[in-house]
Structures are given as structure tokens and as C-alpha cells.
Motif scaffolding. Sequence first.
Motif, PDB file in Angstrom:
ATOM      1  N   ASP A 315     -86.530  52.357   8.030  1.00 42.16           N
ATOM      2  CA  ASP A 315     -86.785  51.252   7.739  1.00 42.16           C
ATOM      3  C   ASP A 315     -88.282  51.412   7.254  1.00 42.16           C
ATOM      4  O   ASP A 315     -88.823  51.078   6.281  1.00 42.16           O
ATOM      5  N   LEU A 316     -89.060  51.697   8.098  1.00 40.51           N
ATOM      6  CA  LEU A 316     -90.742  52.068   8.213  1.00 40.51           C
ATOM      7  C   LEU A 316     -90.842  53.089   7.145  1.00 40.51           C
ATOM      8  O   LEU A 316     -91.742  52.815   6.378  1.00 40.51           O
ATOM      9  N   ARG A 317     -90.057  54.152   7.303  1.00 34.69           N
ATOM     10  CA  ARG A 317     -90.610  55.328   6.140  1.00 34.69           C
ATOM     11  C   ARG A 317     -90.385  54.748   4.609  1.00 34.69           C
ATOM     12  O   ARG A 317     -91.090  54.877   3.970  1.00 34.69           O
ATOM     13  N   THR A 318     -89.261  53.884   4.432  1.00 32.90           N
ATOM     14  CA  THR A 318     -88.956  53.469   3.092  1.00 32.90           C
ATOM     15  C   THR A 318     -90.071  52.304   2.742  1.00 32.90           C
ATOM     16  O   THR A 318     -90.672  52.413   1.553  1.00 32.90           O
ATOM     17  N   GLN A 345     -97.162  57.053  18.033  1.00 35.25           N
ATOM     18  CA  GLN A 345     -96.219  56.769  17.262  1.00 35.25           C
ATOM     19  C   GLN A 345     -96.348  56.860  15.663  1.00 35.25           C
ATOM     20  O   GLN A 345     -95.392  57.164  14.826  1.00 35.25           O
ATOM     21  N   LEU A 346     -97.583  56.344  15.305  1.00 34.99           N
ATOM     22  CA  LEU A 346     -97.766  56.469  14.148  1.00 34.99           C
ATOM     23  C   LEU A 346     -97.886  57.763  13.606  1.00 34.99           C
ATOM     24  O   LEU A 346     -97.614  58.114  12.267  1.00 34.99           O
ATOM     25  N   ALA A 347     -98.506  58.668  14.355  1.00 33.52           N
ATOM     26  CA  ALA A 347     -98.872  59.934  13.852  1.00 33.52           C
ATOM     27  C   ALA A 347     -97.585  60.668  13.677  1.00 33.52           C
ATOM     28  O   ALA A 347     -97.103  61.440  12.850  1.00 33.52           O
ATOM     29  N   GLU A 348     -96.705  60.302  14.578  1.00 33.04           N
ATOM     30  CA  GLU A 348     -95.034  60.900  14.682  1.00 33.04           C
ATOM     31  C   GLU A 348     -94.563  60.491  13.648  1.00 33.04           C
ATOM     32  O   GLU A 348     -93.658  61.300  12.646  1.00 33.04           O
ATOM     33  N   LEU A 349     -94.579  59.274  12.886  1.00 34.34           N
ATOM     34  CA  LEU A 349     -93.995  58.603  12.006  1.00 34.34           C
ATOM     35  C   LEU A 349     -94.378  59.243  10.601  1.00 34.34           C
ATOM     36  O   LEU A 349     -93.494  59.440   9.646  1.00 34.34           O
TER      37      LEU A 349
END
Length: 351
Positions: A315-318, A345-349
Motif C-alpha cells: 500500500d505504501l509503495r503504491t 522503517q522508512l529507510a527499509e521501505l
Amino acid sequence: MRAGVVVAAHPGVEDLAVQAEELGLRSFWVNDTPMVHGDPFVALSLCAKATRRIRLGIGVTSPALRSAPAAASGFASLNALAPGRIICGVGTGNTARRTLGMQPTTAAALENFTAALQDLCAGRPTEYREGDRVRDIRFLHAGAHVNTDDPIEFVVAALHGPKAAAVAGRRGAGLISFGLLDPTAWHALHDIRRQAAHGTLRAPDSPADSYVVTALHLLRGNEDFDSDAARDTTGHLVLSLLDFAADTPAFAGQLGPDEREAVRQLLDRRGTTATAPDRYTKLYPNYLGRIAPRDRDLVLPSLMNSVALVGTHDDLRTRITALEQAGVDELLIQPVVDPPTEMAQLAELLT
């Protein structure tokens, strides 16, 4: 998309800047809200000495808070500590002014302020006015005192209104917005910026980055969208919007019935009204800080979805991809619950 972080200026902030740099984040920002947080120039001075690569930004200062000579001295001094790594965010002072019970400044004052800062920080003279008296000013000492050789990046704070985006276009500056996650709105801001750049000495497509500030919560397992954890992670941005609505009845009137009811409840809990002359003293304490559990019910899912990123990894990647396609270059999060974990988490995403 690149990633960065925005935090309140406070002692120890340099430790977070070091962690952000180690995670590979591109930028580290602090707010300029004098009666709510610490001094941003002091905070970033500590960060400049503790880091080597990460860019350091103030998001954002305003002509209603600082004179151009004082602000330029601060930024050029930071540039001496961290050459070429400084980002100067400027705006009308919407939040910082309201926390003083005052109104933001005008777009014209913002443009004059931005132009003066650009001149002074580049070692050029600029026109300085106090009342009817106008003088040309410039740094009289550079070298070891301030750095006017390495460039400073300038960005203008803009929401949905066209005036600030036009200032960015005329000044060849980038854009920064807070909680603006609508790709259509970003397309509009970029169109305004490009149109305003025509007829100036700056090419309409000259490099100028766009930043969006938000909060991020990655859902785990079967976690609900509006779980307590999700509300705690995003609640400071939702409450900031409700604070603004409570302070600005015209804006509150544009909200839906559930959101207007949340504004009413907020005012009741804070013991004030939308017209009380001292309402700012009741609305803004703990501004952009972690919300109290009793206020979780005010963090409506509709508002969470509007100003924050909550969802599964896909969802976040979209949503992030849609923002990137709309011209947003860097995603900045404001972490308040567990900054080191949220930054990781942000860096990983985004890797």
C-alpha cells in the motif's frame, strides 16, 4: 524516492541526525517554532558537527520571525560548519505565527525575504528596508565567519494555495509541503511553479527539489488501519490539522461533519473556543508532540489517510510511487513515538 526526517529542535537531536546518516537518509530537518520547540540554528549546529554527509534543513523559517540579516547570518554560519549541506526552508510562518496568536505574513513579504536571503547567502548585496529607510547591505566579513561560497538550497513552503508556489518559481526555489499526499495537488503546484518561472532569469525547469512532510506507519500482520499504534504514530499530524481548524473557522467550515465534530470536541477538551483571543495558549502546547491516549478518538481514519501514510508495504509503495510520479523528490517523516525505529522503517521501505 529519497528519504529524510523532520524533528523538533531539542538537546540530543544530533544523536538522531547521526542515526539518520547511518541509515542512508538524505536529509535531516528541524522545525522553527520559537515558543514551542528549541532554537533550530543551535540544533543544526550540533548536527553539523556530528555528521559528515547528510543534508541539514530548517523547515521553515519566516520573515515574521526573523529579519533577513539575522536569518542569513544563521544559515551562512551553518554553511561554514557543513559546507554545501544546508537547506533553507522559508514560509509565511503559518504555524509559528499562530502559536504566538498572530497571523502569517504575506506572500509578498515572503518573496522579498527569500530574495534577500538568496542574495546575502551568496555573498551579494541586497536591499534592506526598515520603515521608510532603505539601505544596501551585505556581509562585511566572510571567510572564517560565514560561508557564502558553497550553495545553500532554498525551498518554499506551499499548501494548496498558488501564491507560495509562484514565489518558488520566480526565485528558482524548490517546494515543501506538510501532509499534502494528493498527487493531483502536487501536479498543480508544480504547474504553478513552472509558469511563474517563465519570464524570469531562471529556466522554468531548473533543478529544484520538492519535499513532502508526513508520518509513516507500516501495518503488521492483521493490524487494523486505525489501531492505537497507527493513531499514535500519525496523531501529531492529525491533531495539528485539527488545531489549525479550531484556530481558523473558515477552514473548519470546509471539513466534513465528522471532522467538524472532532474540531468541536478538541476545543471543548482544551477549554477554549474558536474566537477566544487566548485560544492559541490552549491549542498549541505539545504541538507536533506525541498525542495523549485520551485524544486517540480524535484521530479519525479520514484525516489519517489525508495527511499520513498508513498501510501495508505494498500500500505504501503504491502511494509513494504516485507522489514520485507527481514530481515529489523526497519523503520526509516526522517521527514522535520511536524515532530510531520509524527512521529505520522508512529507510527499509525506500530501499
